[in-house]
Design a protein around this motif. Sequence first.
Motif, PDB file in Angstrom:
ATOM      1  N   LYS A   6       0.822  -1.209   0.000  1.00  0.00           N
ATOM      2  CA  LYS A   6       0.000   0.000   0.000  1.00  0.00           C
ATOM      3  C   LYS A   6       0.861   1.266   0.000  1.00  0.00           C
ATOM      4  O   LYS A   6       1.000   1.929   1.031  1.00  0.00           O
ATOM      5  CB  LYS A   6      -0.898   0.015   1.251  1.00  0.00           C
ATOM      6  N   GLY A  10      -1.131   7.064   4.557  1.00  0.00           N
ATOM      7  CA  GLY A  10      -2.211   6.707   5.466  1.00  0.00           C
ATOM      8  C   GLY A  10      -2.802   5.322   5.272  1.00  0.00           C
ATOM      9  O   GLY A  10      -3.584   4.868   6.101  1.00  0.00           O
ATOM     10  N   ALA A  11      -2.441   4.644   4.164  1.00  0.00           N
ATOM     11  CA  ALA A  11      -3.032   3.324   3.903  1.00  0.00           C
ATOM     12  C   ALA A  11      -2.362   2.264   4.782  1.00  0.00           C
ATOM     13  O   ALA A  11      -1.139   2.219   4.877  1.00  0.00           O
ATOM     14  CB  ALA A  11      -2.865   2.956   2.430  1.00  0.00           C
ATOM     15  N   VAL A  17       5.807  -3.300   9.928  1.00  0.00           N
ATOM     16  CA  VAL A  17       7.168  -3.761  10.169  1.00  0.00           C
ATOM     17  C   VAL A  17       7.828  -2.894  11.250  1.00  0.00           C
ATOM     18  O   VAL A  17       7.749  -1.669  11.204  1.00  0.00           O
ATOM     19  CB  VAL A  17       8.000  -3.691   8.864  1.00  0.00           C
ATOM     20  N   GLY A  48       6.335  10.262   6.043  1.00  0.00           N
ATOM     21  CA  GLY A  48       6.264   8.913   5.479  1.00  0.00           C
ATOM     22  C   GLY A  48       6.759   7.817   6.397  1.00  0.00           C
ATOM     23  O   GLY A  48       6.892   6.663   5.992  1.00  0.00           O
ATOM     24  N   GLY A  50       5.230   6.649   8.997  1.00  0.00           N
ATOM     25  CA  GLY A  50       4.143   5.767   9.445  1.00  0.00           C
ATOM     26  C   GLY A  50       3.334   6.283  10.620  1.00  0.00           C
ATOM     27  O   GLY A  50       2.736   5.496  11.355  1.00  0.00           O
ATOM     28  N   LYS A  51       3.256   7.597  10.783  1.00  0.00           N
ATOM     29  CA  LYS A  51       2.502   8.174  11.909  1.00  0.00           C
ATOM     30  C   LYS A  51       1.003   7.909  11.770  1.00  0.00           C
ATOM     31  O   LYS A  51       0.348   7.458  12.713  1.00  0.00           O
ATOM     32  CB  LYS A  51       2.745   9.703  11.985  1.00  0.00           C
ATOM     33  N   THR A  52       0.463   8.186  10.589  1.00  0.00           N
ATOM     34  CA  THR A  52      -0.977   8.016  10.382  1.00  0.00           C
ATOM     35  C   THR A  52      -1.379   6.554  10.561  1.00  0.00           C
ATOM     36  O   THR A  52      -2.404   6.245  11.165  1.00  0.00           O
ATOM     37  CB  THR A  52      -1.364   8.528   8.987  1.00  0.00           C
ATOM     38  N   VAL A  53      -0.531   5.671  10.049  1.00  0.00           N
ATOM     39  CA  VAL A  53      -0.807   4.240  10.177  1.00  0.00           C
ATOM     40  C   VAL A  53      -0.796   3.805  11.653  1.00  0.00           C
ATOM     41  O   VAL A  53      -1.611   2.980  12.080  1.00  0.00           O
ATOM     42  CB  VAL A  53       0.213   3.440   9.324  1.00  0.00           C
ATOM     43  N   GLN A 248       6.813  -0.144   1.190  1.00  0.00           N
ATOM     44  CA  GLN A 248       5.597  -0.336   0.402  1.00  0.00           C
ATOM     45  C   GLN A 248       5.866  -0.165  -1.092  1.00  0.00           C
ATOM     46  O   GLN A 248       5.374  -0.937  -1.914  1.00  0.00           O
ATOM     47  CB  GLN A 248       4.488   0.624   0.849  1.00  0.00           C
TER      48      GLN A 248
END
Length: 361
Positions: A6, A10-11, A17, A48, A50-53, A248
């Motif tokens: 993805k 945000g996806a 990981v 990028g 991975g905060k939103t995730v 990703q």
Amino acid sequence: MQNPFKPTAGATPPELVGRAGLLDEFEYGLQQGSGAPGLLTIITGSRGIGKTVMLSAAEDIARAQGWAVISRTATPGFLARVGDDMLRLLEELGDGPPARKITAFSAAGFGLTTQLPPERAVDWRRTGQELLRVLDSKGTGLVITVDEIHAVDRTEISQLAADVQHFIRDGLPIGLIFAGLPSAVSDLLNEGVATFLRRADRINLHEAAIAEVTTSFSQLFSQGGITISHDLISEAAEATEGYPFLIQLVGYYLWLEADKAGWTLDQASVQRAIATAQRRNTLVVVESALSDISDRDRQFLDAMATQDGPSAAGQIGAVLKAKPNVVSKYRNRLIAAGLIESAGYGKVDFAIPGLRQYLRQ
Ligand SMILES: Nc1ncnc2c1ncn2[C@@H]1O[C@H](COP(=O)(O)OP(=O)(O)OP(=O)(O)O)[C@@H](O)[C@H]1O
Ligand SMILES: [Mg+2]
């Protein structure tokens, strides 16, 4: 099988990981309820990373424990929208309409100003209290997540923080998670607008270890029935530098290449996938990160790019012909912006993969 990777902001990726255990404190806080330290958490990291995730992962954990979740991005007027979400939740919980008739917070036009007018702020807090009491009686609570706090006016953040502090003082079950660039968070904490946030749990996100990327790739490719040698997997994992967005992108283009070649990956297709992934990363991440920095910041980065590894402050100062205090000022600013990170005593390195190569061109 569909491509599981993805490479979109945000996806949620097929696997998180390198994030094991990071939300344990938060999860424990949900079990403990009001006032538990983990219920106040700030997630920081470069673009990028991975905060939103991570916010989504925290929301999933909260929902799984029966908590209500309000998830908002910090755009102007977000506080009014959180108020509307609270009203909606109150209605859904079916305990009749709020004791006092309260109309939507944003519909009346307050949504676009950065501050609720004082009388509406009182309503906002009362709505929150009412909702939290209902949730408390059901043995759960409310988690509010606010993403991209670097993008919003301080007044709204500090008002939200003040209200949440109030709820906590009343023993109500509330959790608050912020995510943003390091700069926003250090400013927020230093400006003293929301001093109680200094006690928040800090999760500072970094790159994943290459070994973990290798393991994840191996598993996902074998699940997809893709044949690829161990050496080529390592090469691909290496190319991601452990950086989530690149994990990703590289994974996505490897999958695409495999699809074209009968689900087998050779050296040439792996190299093609890596090159495509890196090009996209440059386009999406590097150029946007550089678009809003000053000329002087850029000179600092250019000076770093002349070296192969981490740069010492002294070396940068020599190139810029700047005094140590000036160098340190730019250093702190660029660290706060998530572009560089400290790399041992007195040294800094790039925090975004591909940035060095880009600056050299
Ligand atoms: N732990 C992880 N493992 C693998 N991939 C991840 C991980 N975390 C995030 N990603 C992927 O990385 C990309 C960026 O994630 P995300 O949008 O959450 O970053 P961000 O820090 O919020 O970025 P921005 O600063 O641009 O808002 C997405 O494609 C996401 O699927
Ligand atoms: Mg984000």
